[in-house]
Design a protein around this motif. Structure first.
Motif, mmCIF file in Angstrom:
data_model
loop_
_atom_site.group_PDB
_atom_site.id
_atom_site.type_symbol
_atom_site.label_atom_id
_atom_site.label_comp_id
_atom_site.label_asym_id
_atom_site.label_seq_id
_atom_site.Cartn_x
_atom_site.Cartn_y
_atom_site.Cartn_z
ATOM 1 N N SER A 1 0.832 -1.210 0.000
ATOM 2 C CA SER A 1 0.000 0.000 0.000
ATOM 3 C C SER A 1 0.863 1.255 0.000
ATOM 4 O O SER A 1 0.549 2.228 -0.687
ATOM 5 N N ARG B 1 0.774 4.311 -2.619
ATOM 6 C CA ARG B 1 0.525 5.690 -2.177
ATOM 7 C C ARG B 1 1.700 6.606 -2.494
ATOM 8 O O ARG B 1 1.528 7.826 -2.549
ATOM 9 N N PHE C 1 -9.748 3.895 -2.866
ATOM 10 C CA PHE C 1 -9.273 3.536 -1.534
ATOM 11 C C PHE C 1 -10.035 2.339 -0.967
ATOM 12 O O PHE C 1 -11.167 2.068 -1.348
ATOM 13 N N GLN C 2 -9.402 1.706 -0.004
ATOM 14 C CA GLN C 2 -10.052 0.592 0.687
ATOM 15 C C GLN C 2 -11.375 1.039 1.331
ATOM 16 O O GLN C 2 -12.365 0.343 1.268
ATOM 17 N N ASN D 1 -13.950 6.432 0.892
ATOM 18 C CA ASN D 1 -13.697 7.861 1.072
ATOM 19 C C ASN D 1 -14.545 8.750 0.174
ATOM 20 O O ASN D 1 -14.069 9.744 -0.349
ATOM 21 N N GLN E 1 -18.156 1.876 -3.429
ATOM 22 C CA GLN E 1 -16.897 1.680 -4.134
ATOM 23 C C GLN E 1 -17.068 1.886 -5.635
ATOM 24 O O GLN E 1 -16.179 2.424 -6.294
ATOM 25 N N ASP F 1 -6.187 0.701 -4.087
ATOM 26 C CA ASP F 1 -5.574 0.274 -2.827
ATOM 27 C C ASP F 1 -6.538 -0.649 -2.084
ATOM 28 O O ASP F 1 -7.403 -0.193 -1.345
ATOM 29 N N GLY G 1 -9.241 10.039 5.476
ATOM 30 C CA GLY G 1 -9.499 9.556 4.119
ATOM 31 C C GLY G 1 -10.201 10.605 3.252
ATOM 32 O O GLY G 1 -10.018 10.622 2.038
ATOM 33 N N GLU H 1 -7.475 12.746 1.914
ATOM 34 C CA GLU H 1 -6.684 12.012 0.920
ATOM 35 C C GLU H 1 -7.444 11.875 -0.394
ATOM 36 O O GLU H 1 -6.864 12.004 -1.475
ATOM 37 N N ALA H 2 -8.760 11.608 -0.293
ATOM 38 C CA ALA H 2 -9.553 11.467 -1.515
ATOM 39 C C ALA H 2 -9.562 12.790 -2.278
ATOM 40 O O ALA H 2 -9.403 12.819 -3.500
ATOM 41 N N SER I 1 -6.142 13.338 -3.804
ATOM 42 C CA SER I 1 -5.813 12.380 -4.867
ATOM 43 C C SER I 1 -6.511 12.753 -6.179
ATOM 44 O O SER I 1 -6.083 12.338 -7.248
#
Lengths: 245, 228
Positions: A46, A50, A88-89, A92, A148, A166, B125, B128-129, B132
């Motif tokens: 990971s 990243r 992301f896992q 988010n 997702q 990820d 997160g 980060e999102a 990104s």
């Protein structure tokens, strides 16, 4: 497309000791490739992913994206990230925005599309993942699999050249893993360059052009999926596969 | 004297109720200005304290913000008010302004920690999102983090504002006639402390009760996007 040179990443633990997560990685990802990264937890996979879009700053080493060293001083990292999608896992999704706004926020605020164009693009992408009817709801009302899929759409709306995943299915209930992997497979078939950290060995076997085995901050083994799963060379990989397959 | 005579002496005779009313006015005026100033200062200081370089190291702003919070929280607010009145703004005779500034600067230190907590409570997160996707730090704060942080800070911010309203009772030190001082003055004139002091207490209580109810309403409305 992406060249990684001698990438190292160290974290300073709270007790002051140095934790070497990546210890000198060299790798080249070509356009259209689907790189799947597997390995035990704590192996640095990971962190490697990243580092590719600098969500983690490498301690040393270079990452060259499309001929440009993005670890160099003075690089506008925001511009680079616009061309690299990330999933992301934990999804988010932005909790304060509707699904539609989640998707259109970045393209509109970054001046890539106007509101109308972004909404049209978003509807087109939502149709591809069968979630048009969720456009106006907030993320809290969606299932994990739906979240997702929306997160993937949100990244795609920026028209990225490469997509980083990820562990995209690790936080999902088992019955929802399939719907997310299906979207990823379609994306792979459409020619997207992808780097995927995952524990889904079936996906690796089916989709990957190359599978990488990370162990203790190194790429211990790299091969085509057939060779990787049928003829693992190192003892560590043999052990790992015997546990997960 | 009967109770009703004491009540009359405390509130009716010589239109004394008008004194309380203007006292309430001064109390609320100072609290309102100080509250607004506190939120502005607090947000700026919180963002300064949270600022990091791209490498994740603290900046010079971080140290300025920490020093501000340390100094303000480390000294009594009465003393800050006196320093503002007799030293820093000694040339001003606008007591309400001086008091509002003093309380605003004081409140800013506490609000900054509330805001910082509210921002840190937003899942990392989310940041980060945003980053990104190519959004800048500013855009990520503006469109994603701060709107979510606002929801987190409303209960403690309400708490801070309630404290602030009651804390203004010390402005008598710089001869402003707020509600507490007015009540005290009436008491010394009528030689009866009971009615004016209890009366003032009831007025504070009612103001704060109404405010609490409004805050509760606001909080419920803000939680709407959490509903499933």
């Amino acid at each position: 497309m992406i060249t990684v040179k001698n990438l190292c990443k160290e974290f300073i633990d709270p007790d002051g000791s140095v934790n070497k997560v990546l210890t000198g990685i060299d790798y080249e990802i070509n356009k259209g490739e689907k790189i799947v990264i597997v390995g035990p937890s704590g192996s640095g996979k990971s962190t490697f992913l990243r580092c590719l879009n600098l969500l983690e700053r490498p301690t040393s080493g270079n990452i060259i994206f499309d001929g440009e060293d993005i670890t160099a001083k003075g690089i506008d990292i925001n511009k680079v990230r616009q061309r690299m999608g990330m999933v992301f896992q934990n999804f988010n999704l932005f909790n304060n925005l509707t699904v539609m706004k989640n998707i259109t926020l970045a393209p509109v605020k970054l001046g890539i599309m106007n509101e109308k164009e972004a909404e049209n693009a978003a509807y087109g992408l939502l149709k591809r993942v069968n979630l048009v009817d969720k456009a106006d709801v907030y993320p809290a009302s969606l299932s994990g699999g739906q979240k997702q899929r929306i997160a993937i759409v949100r990244s795609l709306c920026m028209n990225p050249e490469v997509m980083l995943f990820d562990e995209p299915t690790s936080a999902l209930d088992p019955e929802m893993v399939g719907e997310v992997l299906d979207v990823m497979k379609k994306l792979a078939n459409a020619g997207m360059t992808m780097v995927v950290v995952t524990h889904e060995m079936g996906f690796a076997r089916e989709v990957a052009t190359k599978v990488l085995f990370f162990d203790e901050g190194q790429i211990l083994e790299e091969n085509t999926p057939e060779e990787f799963f049928e003829n693992p060379q190192s003892k560590r990989l043999q052990e790992f596969l015997s546990k997960v397959l | 004297m009967t109770l009703s005579e004491r009540f009359e002496a405390a509130f009716i005779t010589g239109d004394r109720w008008k004194l309380y009313l203007s006292g309430v006015g001064i109390t609320l005026e100072i609290a309102l200005f100080a509250g607004i100033l506190g939120i502005i200062i607090g947000t700026v200081i919180a963002l300064m304290k949270l600022s990091t370089t791209e490498e994740g190291k603290p900046t010079v702003f971080t140290y300025i913000a920490t020093a501000y919070i340390d100094v303000i929280r480390g000294t009594p607010s009465v003393l800050q008010l006196l320093i503002m009145w007799f030293i820093i703004m000694a040339s001003s005779n606008n007591g309400v302004l001086v008091a509002s500034l003093s309380f605003g600067i004081n409140s800013g230190a506490y609000v900054s920690e509330i805001v910082r907590g509210g921002i840190l409570a937003v899942d990392k997160g989310q940041r980060e999102a945003g980053r990104s996707l190519g959004l800048s730090t500013f855009q990520t704060y503006r469109y994603i983090i701060l709107p979510q942080a606002v929801k987190n800070v409303i209960p403690p911010l309400g708490n801070e504002f309630i404290t602030l309203i009651k804390e203004t009772a010390i402005v008598g030190y710089v001869s402003l006639s707020d509600l507490t001082r007015v009540a005290n003055q009436v008491a010394s004139r009528t030689y009866d402390a009971f009615m004016p002091l209890i009366g003032a207490a009831v007025i504070y209580f009612v103001i704060i009760k109404v405010l609490s109810m409004l805050l509760g309403k606001l909080e419920r409305r803000m939680r709407k996007s959490d509903n499933r």
